[in-house]
Design a protein around this motif. Structure first.
Motif, PDB file in Angstrom:
ATOM      1  N   HIS B 119       0.868  -1.188   0.000  1.00 58.04           N
ATOM      2  CA  HIS B 119       0.000   0.000   0.000  1.00 58.04           C
ATOM      3  C   HIS B 119       0.902   1.234   0.000  1.00 58.04           C
ATOM      4  O   HIS B 119       1.786   1.364   0.848  1.00 58.04           O
ATOM      5  N   ASN B 120       0.667   2.128  -0.949  1.00 51.45           N
ATOM      6  CA  ASN B 120       1.491   3.338  -1.084  1.00 51.45           C
ATOM      7  C   ASN B 120       0.756   4.554  -0.550  1.00 51.45           C
ATOM      8  O   ASN B 120      -0.467   4.671  -0.699  1.00 51.45           O
ATOM      9  N   MET B 121       1.492   5.480   0.032  1.00 49.29           N
ATOM     10  CA  MET B 121       0.910   6.762   0.432  1.00 49.29           C
ATOM     11  C   MET B 121       1.932   7.877   0.218  1.00 49.29           C
ATOM     12  O   MET B 121       3.137   7.639   0.205  1.00 49.29           O
ATOM     13  N   VAL B 122       1.430   9.091   0.034  1.00 51.10           N
ATOM     14  CA  VAL B 122       2.276  10.215  -0.356  1.00 51.10           C
ATOM     15  C   VAL B 122       2.229  11.296   0.717  1.00 51.10           C
ATOM     16  O   VAL B 122       1.170  11.584   1.282  1.00 51.10           O
ATOM     17  N   VAL B 123       3.387  11.907   0.963  1.00 45.54           N
ATOM     18  CA  VAL B 123       3.478  13.055   1.865  1.00 45.54           C
ATOM     19  C   VAL B 123       4.562  13.970   1.317  1.00 45.54           C
ATOM     20  O   VAL B 123       5.433  13.520   0.568  1.00 45.54           O
ATOM     21  N   ALA B 151       3.573  11.254   8.979  1.00 44.30           N
ATOM     22  CA  ALA B 151       3.334  10.233   7.943  1.00 44.30           C
ATOM     23  C   ALA B 151       4.573   9.399   7.651  1.00 44.30           C
ATOM     24  O   ALA B 151       4.473   8.207   7.351  1.00 44.30           O
ATOM     25  N   VAL B 152       5.753  10.010   7.752  1.00 47.33           N
ATOM     26  CA  VAL B 152       6.973   9.258   7.433  1.00 47.33           C
ATOM     27  C   VAL B 152       7.380   8.321   8.566  1.00 47.33           C
ATOM     28  O   VAL B 152       8.011   7.294   8.327  1.00 47.33           O
ATOM     29  N   LYS B 153       7.034   8.668   9.788  1.00 49.16           N
ATOM     30  CA  LYS B 153       7.542   7.910  10.931  1.00 49.16           C
ATOM     31  C   LYS B 153       6.536   6.904  11.470  1.00 49.16           C
ATOM     32  O   LYS B 153       6.904   5.838  11.960  1.00 49.16           O
ATOM     33  N   GLU B 154       5.270   7.236  11.407  1.00 52.25           N
ATOM     34  CA  GLU B 154       4.244   6.319  11.912  1.00 52.25           C
ATOM     35  C   GLU B 154       3.074   6.247  10.939  1.00 52.25           C
ATOM     36  O   GLU B 154       1.941   6.607  11.278  1.00 52.25           O
ATOM     37  N   PRO B 155       3.371   5.752   9.715  1.00 51.92           N
ATOM     38  CA  PRO B 155       2.330   5.746   8.680  1.00 51.92           C
ATOM     39  C   PRO B 155       1.101   4.924   9.071  1.00 51.92           C
ATOM     40  O   PRO B 155      -0.021   5.294   8.725  1.00 51.92           O
ATOM     41  N   ARG B 156       1.312   3.841   9.800  1.00 52.84           N
ATOM     42  CA  ARG B 156       0.152   3.000  10.144  1.00 52.84           C
ATOM     43  C   ARG B 156      -0.779   3.705  11.136  1.00 52.84           C
ATOM     44  O   ARG B 156      -1.997   3.570  11.050  1.00 52.84           O
ATOM     45  N   ALA B 157      -0.188   4.464  12.047  1.00 53.02           N
ATOM     46  CA  ALA B 157      -1.030   5.229  12.981  1.00 53.02           C
ATOM     47  C   ALA B 157      -1.775   6.333  12.234  1.00 53.02           C
ATOM     48  O   ALA B 157      -2.948   6.605  12.507  1.00 53.02           O
ATOM     49  N   VAL B 158      -1.093   6.965  11.288  1.00 52.22           N
ATOM     50  CA  VAL B 158      -1.735   8.022  10.486  1.00 52.22           C
ATOM     51  C   VAL B 158      -2.870   7.424   9.649  1.00 52.22           C
ATOM     52  O   VAL B 158      -3.981   7.963   9.606  1.00 52.22           O
ATOM     53  N   LEU B 159      -2.591   6.296   9.007  1.00 53.07           N
ATOM     54  CA  LEU B 159      -3.628   5.652   8.198  1.00 53.07           C
ATOM     55  C   LEU B 159      -4.844   5.306   9.046  1.00 53.07           C
ATOM     56  O   LEU B 159      -5.990   5.464   8.618  1.00 53.07           O
ATOM     57  N   HIS B 173       4.431   1.607   1.807  1.00 51.62           N
ATOM     58  CA  HIS B 173       5.495   2.381   1.173  1.00 51.62           C
ATOM     59  C   HIS B 173       5.110   3.855   1.221  1.00 51.62           C
ATOM     60  O   HIS B 173       4.144   4.274   0.584  1.00 51.62           O
ATOM     61  N   VAL B 174       5.881   4.625   1.982  1.00 55.55           N
ATOM     62  CA  VAL B 174       5.627   6.063   2.080  1.00 55.55           C
ATOM     63  C   VAL B 174       6.521   6.772   1.071  1.00 55.55           C
ATOM     64  O   VAL B 174       7.727   6.487   0.998  1.00 55.55           O
ATOM     65  N   HIS B 175       5.942   7.674   0.305  1.00 53.29           N
ATOM     66  CA  HIS B 175       6.714   8.431  -0.678  1.00 53.29           C
ATOM     67  C   HIS B 175       6.796   9.875  -0.229  1.00 53.29           C
ATOM     68  O   HIS B 175       5.783  10.571  -0.189  1.00 53.29           O
ATOM     69  N   ASP B 176       7.998  10.313   0.146  1.00 52.40           N
ATOM     70  CA  ASP B 176       8.181  11.719   0.522  1.00 52.40           C
ATOM     71  C   ASP B 176       8.447  12.490  -0.761  1.00 52.40           C
ATOM     72  O   ASP B 176       9.488  12.340  -1.405  1.00 52.40           O
ATOM     73  N   SER B 177       7.484  13.329  -1.133  1.00 52.06           N
ATOM     74  CA  SER B 177       7.534  14.064  -2.405  1.00 52.06           C
ATOM     75  C   SER B 177       8.319  15.346  -2.176  1.00 52.06           C
ATOM     76  O   SER B 177       7.752  16.400  -1.921  1.00 52.06           O
ATOM     77  N   ASN B 178       9.642  15.250  -2.259  1.00 45.30           N
ATOM     78  CA  ASN B 178      10.484  16.366  -1.801  1.00 45.30           C
ATOM     79  C   ASN B 178      11.205  17.107  -2.920  1.00 45.30           C
ATOM     80  O   ASN B 178      11.906  18.065  -2.647  1.00 45.30           O
ATOM     81  N   ALA B 179      11.067  16.637  -4.176  1.00 48.26           N
ATOM     82  CA  ALA B 179      11.866  17.295  -5.222  1.00 48.26           C
ATOM     83  C   ALA B 179      11.058  17.456  -6.501  1.00 48.26           C
ATOM     84  O   ALA B 179      10.035  18.138  -6.497  1.00 48.26           O
ATOM     85  N   ASN B 180      11.465  16.825  -7.599  1.00 45.14           N
ATOM     86  CA  ASN B 180      10.882  17.125  -8.907  1.00 45.14           C
ATOM     87  C   ASN B 180       9.821  16.141  -9.367  1.00 45.14           C
ATOM     88  O   ASN B 180       9.193  16.356 -10.392  1.00 45.14           O
ATOM     89  N   MET B 181       9.636  15.042  -8.629  1.00 46.56           N
ATOM     90  CA  MET B 181       8.615  14.077  -9.004  1.00 46.56           C
ATOM     91  C   MET B 181       7.316  14.392  -8.244  1.00 46.56           C
ATOM     92  O   MET B 181       7.345  14.959  -7.161  1.00 46.56           O
TER      93      MET B 181
ATOM     94  N   ASN C 157       8.499  -4.998   6.415  1.00 49.47           N
ATOM     95  CA  ASN C 157       8.597  -4.698   4.978  1.00 49.47           C
ATOM     96  C   ASN C 157       8.101  -3.285   4.653  1.00 49.47           C
ATOM     97  O   ASN C 157       7.898  -2.957   3.494  1.00 49.47           O
ATOM     98  N   ASP C 158       7.900  -2.461   5.648  1.00 53.41           N
ATOM     99  CA  ASP C 158       7.511  -1.073   5.392  1.00 53.41           C
ATOM    100  C   ASP C 158       8.720  -0.285   4.896  1.00 53.41           C
ATOM    101  O   ASP C 158       9.834  -0.463   5.396  1.00 53.41           O
ATOM    102  N   LYS C 159       8.489   0.582   3.922  1.00 49.81           N
ATOM    103  CA  LYS C 159       9.596   1.321   3.301  1.00 49.81           C
ATOM    104  C   LYS C 159       9.263   2.804   3.178  1.00 49.81           C
ATOM    105  O   LYS C 159       8.104   3.200   3.232  1.00 49.81           O
ATOM    106  N   LEU C 160      10.312   3.562   2.979  1.00 48.40           N
ATOM    107  CA  LEU C 160      10.139   4.975   2.652  1.00 48.40           C
ATOM    108  C   LEU C 160      10.994   5.285   1.432  1.00 48.40           C
ATOM    109  O   LEU C 160      12.137   4.835   1.336  1.00 48.40           O
ATOM    110  N   GLN C 161      10.415   6.031   0.496  1.00 50.97           N
ATOM    111  CA  GLN C 161      11.165   6.418  -0.701  1.00 50.97           C
ATOM    112  C   GLN C 161      11.170   7.931  -0.829  1.00 50.97           C
ATOM    113  O   GLN C 161      10.170   8.592  -0.537  1.00 50.97           O
ATOM    114  N   ILE C 162      12.312   8.443  -1.270  1.00 55.78           N
ATOM    115  CA  ILE C 162      12.490   9.892  -1.342  1.00 55.78           C
ATOM    116  C   ILE C 162      13.478  10.201  -2.462  1.00 55.78           C
ATOM    117  O   ILE C 162      14.291   9.358  -2.835  1.00 55.78           O
ATOM    118  N   GLU C 163      13.395  11.433  -3.005  1.00 60.11           N
ATOM    119  CA  GLU C 163      14.278  11.844  -4.092  1.00 60.11           C
ATOM    120  C   GLU C 163      15.520  12.531  -3.510  1.00 60.11           C
ATOM    121  O   GLU C 163      15.389  13.468  -2.722  1.00 60.11           O
TER     122      GLU C 163
END
Lengths: 107, 228, 172
Positions: B119-123, B151-159, B173-181, C157-163
């Motif tokens: 499961h993916n989530m964005v922050v 969201a980055v540290k406790e995603p399951r609690a946030v969800l 899978h947490v995606h930190d949207s910090n640059a150009n994507m 298996n929890d992950k974090l992805q960042i640019e």
């Protein structure tokens, strides 16, 4: 690390991983001026007059007290003003005269 | 809708009488220093010939045209067209362009697919980066510090606060949207929707499911009583 | 592009070259002036894996000012990727002043390259008005959540992805 070093090296917006309260899911409708502000910053970014990264840096440079007290778009417009002054695209006196004129016009 | 009111006449005049000016609708909101500051900057830059009033109004139109309905159409297309889904996951920007959605400011769209295993989530922890061409402007909670910090540290609690509880077998899978994507989540298509049309499916897809804080439920349409 | 900007690009490429000399380049993908791409040498694994941004790189991705000046050598050097997909990388532990987009919580942490992205203006310089000239390679880096937060409560298996930009990465 000295007691003040992190004030310089750790940006006030860099908060990933900090402890914080429960998420407030209330949403407020965007105010008309906020939308105009958003559109203005988009136009400035398109022309690279104030690019997105400059705008962000300008917000960060406001410091945590101002960041905490201003709303999202209030931070944006103050950041944009500071960047425009810094780049000598506008002058402090132009801002003073124009905001005065607008306030009088709206009376 | 806030396109600035147009002047009702075009004669030369002083500023001492009562009628609307571009960008100055008197009854829309109380006095705000910051609203005046925005107008001041805009007028000064227009007078300097650096921007035009026309492109500013056009940009407001563009902002008004973007909403999660666009993202929902992309998701429903991906659910019903395997070839489109493959293209979307390979290059989100190009596939979105097929549907008339263009990215801006050098940003690229990456689409992550939720599955039985992931499961993916964005922050955006640093500010409020968000896939605006497909979702419009972000909700307040996305921009506020509580979501960004946690969201980055406790995603399951946030969800869980969003009502989303996933078993440990499903990796988050947490995606930190910090640059150009910019990131759009392709939610898991709910069971029991096999007979639905693309439009009916799009009606099920919420903004929050495309940020990845909720999952799409087949019952949403029934509750809302639309398209069923 | 004025004289000072050309000098700064050359200086940067010298630095890149020096960095490259010290470490083998695992994916020496060369983008030539004009946008054509040299065939990458044989590379273990699927060469297309994780490289969609490179595969779709177009001529217009190269700054116009560089194309008309014809600095093909600079472009080629600047376009090498120092890291390949699945490489183990550590985020450098350094503290810029002014502006950055690499948050504290990933610094000095070890992850792996998940995807190689395009090159972009370094945001730390873009924040001070740099709108053209040299660019830096961007990567998506994936971390196990336990690596980032020792007290992490969640599935293994929890992950974090960042640019992360190349100038923030070192081999781990």
């Amino acid at each position: 690390m000295s007691s003040t070093e992190s004030l310089i090296t750790h940006l006030p917006n860099d908060i990933g991983g900090r402890d914080a309260d429960a998420i407030n899911m209330e949403e407020h409708p965007m105010l008309p001026w906020e939308k105009r502000c958003h559109a203005l910053l988009d136009v400035l970014a398109t022309h690279q007059i104030v690019n997105t990264e400059e705008k962000r840096r300008g917000v960060e440079g406001l410091g945590s007290e101002i960041i905490g007290k201003l709303t999202y778009y209030e931070r944006w417009i103050v950041s944009a003003v500071n960047v425009l002054l810094e780049k000598r695209i506008l002058t402090p006196d132009q801002i003073a005269n124009k905001t005065k004129e607008i306030a009088e016009r709206k009376l | 809708m806030t396109l600035p009111a147009q002047p009702s006449h075009d004669h030369d005049h002083d500023h001492d009488h009562d009628h609307p000016h571009p960008g100055v609708a008197k009854d829309e909101e109380p006095y705000s220093y910051y609203a005046n500051l925005e107008l001041a900057v805009r007028e000064l830059l227009i007078e300097a010939g650096l921007i035009t009033a026309d492109e500013h109004r056009r940009q407001i139109e563009i902002l008004d045209s973007r909403s999660p309905l666009l993202g929902a159409k992309v998701v429903a297309r991906a659910w019903t067209d395997p070839d489109f889904k493959e293209r979307l996951l390979k290059d989100g920007s190009a596939a979105s362009e097929e549907m008339g959605i263009t990215m801006y400011d050098g940003a690229h769209l990456i689409v992550h697919e939720n599955t039985d295993k992931v499961h993916n989530m964005v922050v955006c922890t640093l500010c409020s980066c968000y896939p605006r061409p497909v979702l419009g402007l972000p909700p307040d909670w996305y921009k506020n510090k509580q979501y960004r910090a946690r969201a980055v540290k406790e995603p399951r609690a946030v969800l869980k606060e969003f009502g989303t509880v996933l078993p440990d077998e499903v990796g988050i899978h947490v995606h930190d949207s910090n640059a150009n994507m910019r990131y759009l989540i392709l939610p898991l298509r709910p069971a029991g929707t096999e007979e639905m049309t693309e439009q009916e499916l799009a009606d099920l897809v919420t903004r929050d499911s495309m940020i990845g804080v909720t999952v799409v439920k087949s019952s949403l349409a029934q509750r809302n009583g639309s398209h069923v | 592009m004025d004289e000072s900007e050309i000098q700064s690009i050359n200086r940067r490429d010298v630095l890149l070259l020096a960095a490259a000399a010290g470490a083998p380049l695992s994916v020496p993908s060369l983008v030539l002036a004009g946008g054509s791409k040299a065939s990458p040498p044989a590379h273990s694994g699927d060469p297309s894996m994780g490289h969609p941004a490179i595969e779709t790189q177009r001529a217009d991705a190269i700054p116009h000012s560089m194309k008309v000046k014809g600095h093909s050598a600079e472009i080629a050097i600047a376009s090498r990727t120092a890291f390949a997909v699945n490489d183990s990388v550590r985020i450098k532990n350094k503290t810029p002043v002014g502006h950055y987009r690499t948050p504290f919580y990933v610094r000095n942490k070890t992850g792996r390259i998940e995807r190689i992205l395009d090159e972009f203006i370094n945001p730390e310089e873009e924040a001070y008005g740099k709108n053209s000239g040299s660019k830096v390679r961007l990567y998506r880096v994936s971390f196990a959540q336990q690596e980032l937060w020792p007290e992490y409560r969640g599935a293994s298996n929890d992950k974090l992805q960042i640019e992360i930009s190349e100038h923030w990465l070192e081999s781990a």
